[in-house]
Motif scaffolding. Structure first.
Motif, PDB file in Angstrom:
ATOM      1  N   ARG A 110       0.801  -1.247  -0.282  1.00  0.00           N
ATOM      2  CA  ARG A 110       0.184   0.024  -0.200  1.00  0.00           C
ATOM      3  C   ARG A 110       0.745   1.389  -0.031  1.00  0.00           C
ATOM      4  O   ARG A 110       0.629   2.351  -0.623  1.00  0.00           O
ATOM      5  N   ALA A 111       2.014   1.252   0.650  1.00  0.00           N
ATOM      6  CA  ALA A 111       2.967   2.456   0.743  1.00  0.00           C
ATOM      7  C   ALA A 111       3.481   2.685  -0.439  1.00  0.00           C
ATOM      8  O   ALA A 111       3.560   3.730  -1.178  1.00  0.00           O
ATOM      9  N   GLN A 112       3.655   1.469  -1.144  1.00  0.00           N
ATOM     10  CA  GLN A 112       4.453   1.656  -2.651  1.00  0.00           C
ATOM     11  C   GLN A 112       3.349   2.345  -3.573  1.00  0.00           C
ATOM     12  O   GLN A 112       3.774   3.057  -4.233  1.00  0.00           O
ATOM     13  N   ARG A 113       2.146   1.840  -3.667  1.00  0.00           N
ATOM     14  CA  ARG A 113       1.203   2.397  -4.352  1.00  0.00           C
ATOM     15  C   ARG A 113       0.879   3.846  -4.186  1.00  0.00           C
ATOM     16  O   ARG A 113       0.961   4.546  -4.922  1.00  0.00           O
ATOM     17  N   GLU A 114       0.908   4.145  -2.828  1.00  0.00           N
ATOM     18  CA  GLU A 114       0.710   5.624  -2.420  1.00  0.00           C
ATOM     19  C   GLU A 114       1.910   6.507  -3.016  1.00  0.00           C
ATOM     20  O   GLU A 114       1.786   7.617  -3.418  1.00  0.00           O
ATOM     21  N   ALA A 115       3.158   5.869  -2.986  1.00  0.00           N
ATOM     22  CA  ALA A 115       4.342   6.497  -3.272  1.00  0.00           C
ATOM     23  C   ALA A 115       4.203   7.011  -4.794  1.00  0.00           C
ATOM     24  O   ALA A 115       4.440   7.828  -5.329  1.00  0.00           O
ATOM     25  N   ALA A 116       3.756   5.950  -5.435  1.00  0.00           N
ATOM     26  CA  ALA A 116       3.912   5.662  -6.912  1.00  0.00           C
ATOM     27  C   ALA A 116       2.725   6.835  -7.409  1.00  0.00           C
ATOM     28  O   ALA A 116       2.922   7.515  -8.221  1.00  0.00           O
ATOM     29  N   ALA A 117       1.518   6.963  -6.726  1.00  0.00           N
ATOM     30  CA  ALA A 117       0.368   7.781  -6.886  1.00  0.00           C
ATOM     31  C   ALA A 117       1.011   9.182  -6.747  1.00  0.00           C
ATOM     32  O   ALA A 117       1.000  10.174  -7.370  1.00  0.00           O
ATOM     33  N   ILE A 118       1.529   9.453  -5.638  1.00  0.00           N
ATOM     34  CA  ILE A 118       2.443  10.800  -5.530  1.00  0.00           C
ATOM     35  C   ILE A 118       3.372  11.295  -6.421  1.00  0.00           C
ATOM     36  O   ILE A 118       3.117  12.429  -6.875  1.00  0.00           O
ATOM     37  N   GLU A 119       4.081  10.286  -6.845  1.00  0.00           N
ATOM     38  CA  GLU A 119       5.117  10.749  -7.804  1.00  0.00           C
ATOM     39  C   GLU A 119       4.499  11.145  -9.224  1.00  0.00           C
ATOM     40  O   GLU A 119       4.851  11.760  -9.821  1.00  0.00           O
ATOM     41  N   GLY A 120       3.392  10.045  -9.448  1.00  0.00           N
ATOM     42  CA  GLY A 120       2.730  10.193 -10.833  1.00  0.00           C
ATOM     43  C   GLY A 120       2.210  11.739 -10.809  1.00  0.00           C
ATOM     44  O   GLY A 120       2.000  12.656 -11.745  1.00  0.00           O
ATOM     45  N   ALA A 121       1.460  12.081  -9.832  1.00  0.00           N
ATOM     46  CA  ALA A 121       0.870  13.322  -9.717  1.00  0.00           C
ATOM     47  C   ALA A 121       1.819  14.527  -9.785  1.00  0.00           C
ATOM     48  O   ALA A 121       1.310  15.439 -10.547  1.00  0.00           O
ATOM     49  N   ALA A 122       2.949  14.612  -9.088  1.00  0.00           N
ATOM     50  CA  ALA A 122       3.983  15.438  -9.183  1.00  0.00           C
ATOM     51  C   ALA A 122       4.232  15.686 -10.542  1.00  0.00           C
ATOM     52  O   ALA A 122       4.750  16.790 -11.404  1.00  0.00           O
TER      53      ALA A 122
END
Length: 413
Positions: A393-405
């Motif tokens: 879950r932490a990896q998915r959240e980090a990937a989502a934040i990176e994608g948004a940035a």
């Protein structure tokens, strides 16, 4: 798509690409069941051992453990060995994860071995029972530590009930070659495995212990056959196919053999008659591999029993539904965390042996401790599973934040 390197092993043109498919619940459920049975069987004298597989046939949970390990290896590693993957990434990225797993198993084995010594030494001191220094090949650790400790780290000296991982670790070393052959010609791999099993069993070839003149309890040359059986099943499962097609005559033959073995084990008249016939065949010159129930060399009766059991269970849709049901969720949980659960179960079983020796008349130890041990196995598996879910879950959240940035940067540009 890049073209396969001509130097790579060629595969038939009809080789299919693996299909994405949901995780087969039978793999985790049966692996969890095998681990639970191993835990129970490793505490001789407890009342629950009468319900494990070894009471119903010639094979036991160990054969199931190796079959499921082979299935898992086929599913987990074979995709990296396909021609396209090897052409794109090279050969070493395919081999490295398998050998890394082999090294991990070796380290876990050493860890469990020294804890086994500590458990029995602590029990001998606590209960004032010096006889606990002697069982399961432990005596040499205290009587001849210089040679035995060297033997432990080189796998030459193995402690009873802590001796299954060395064989598994050795088999993983050769798994890359087995996968390549299995992807190329499955029946060639099967023939090689049968030939090695037969030669080792007839000539009694095994790895010799050091120090001493004994041999490995789980002979890798023999037990590789059930591992390869699982590996071939795993290779076909990646294609959503069966290794052996469903056949009514074959199913009847396999089921009939299982029922006959059940009578052999449970009906004294049948068992006495068949054991006498096997003795007569041995006296007439038949290889011991065919006329004994030897576990070290995986005798033919044991091999046929586990093969028939795997086939029958794989043919029944009700088994698949049962393994995917809510009732089987605890078993699937145990199976998903196989190595951790095996390690916890091994240590708990050894503690259980010491407690049953120290309190031989305690009903609480005999009846309740195995249940407590099973509960602790489930707790360890749940904690590990929960940690894995949190990490993902932490990896998915980090990937989502990176994608948004990234999208904001692109928009501002």
């Amino acid at each position: 798509m890049s073209q396969p390197d001509a130097k790579l092993l060629s595969f038939p043109k009809g080789t299919k690409q693996p299909l994405r498919r949901p995780r087969d619940p039978r793999i985790d459920a049966f692996r969890g069941l095998a681990l639970l049975m191993i835990f129970i069987d490793h505490m001789p004298g407890n009342p629950y051992e009468h319900g494990t597989l070894r009471n119903w046939g010639f094979s036991d949970a160990a054969e199931g453990f190796f079959v499921m390990s082979g299935v898992a290896a086929g599913l987990a590693y074979s995709g990296r060995f396909l021609p396209e993957a090897r052409s794109a990434n090279g050969f070493w990225p395919a081999v490295a994860p398998v050998w890394k797993r082999s090294w991990t198993l070796y380290l876990v084995h050493i860890f469990l071995t020294f804890w086994a010594v500590a458990i029995f030494a602590g029990g001998a001191d606590f209960f004032g029972m010096p006889q606990l220094f002697r069982p399961h090949n432990l005596a040499g650790v205290f009587e001849n530590p210089e040679e035995v400790l060297f033997g432990v780290v080189t796998l030459g000296h193995q402690i009873g009930y802590v001796n299954i991982l060395p064989t598994y670790s050795v088999l993983l070393i050769f798994t890359p070659a087995a996968i390549l052959i299995g992807l190329w010609r499955p029946m060639v791999l099967a023939a090689i495995a049968v030939g090695i099993w037969f030669a080792a069993g007839v000539a009694r070839v095994n790895i010799i212990n050091f120090p001493g003149n004994g041999e490995w309890f789980f002979n890798p040359l023999s037990w590789q056959l059930v591992f390869v059986l699982g590996l071939l099943i795993g290779l076909r499962l990646r294609l959503n196919e069966r290794l052996v097609p469903v056949s009514r005559p074959l199913f009847a033959l396999a089921a009939g053999w299982l029922l006959f073995v059940l009578a052999w084990r449970l009906v004294p008249a049948v068992g006495d008659f068949m054991n006498h016939q096997m003795w007569r065949m041995g006296e007439a010159g038949a290889p011991r591999l065919f006329v004994t129930h030897n576990k070290t060399y995986l005798s033919l009766p044991r091999l046929l029993h586990v093969a028939a059991l795997v086939y029958v269970l794989s043919c029944l849709p009700s088994v698949t539904r049962a393994c995917g049901s809510a009732w089987a969720a605890p078993l699937r949980l145990l199976g998903r965390q196989g190595l951790l659960v095996f390690s916890v179960a091994t240590l708990l079983a050894l503690v259980g042996q010491v407690l049953m020796d120290g309190y031989p008349t305690s009903a609480a130890v005999v009846w309740l401790y195995p249940l407590l041990g099973a509960a602790l196995m489930l707790l360890a598996a749940w904690l590990a599973d929960d940690q894995r879910r949190r990490a993902r879950r932490a990896q998915r959240e980090a990937a989502a934040i990176e994608g948004a940035a990234t999208r904001r940067s692109a928009a501002s540009a």
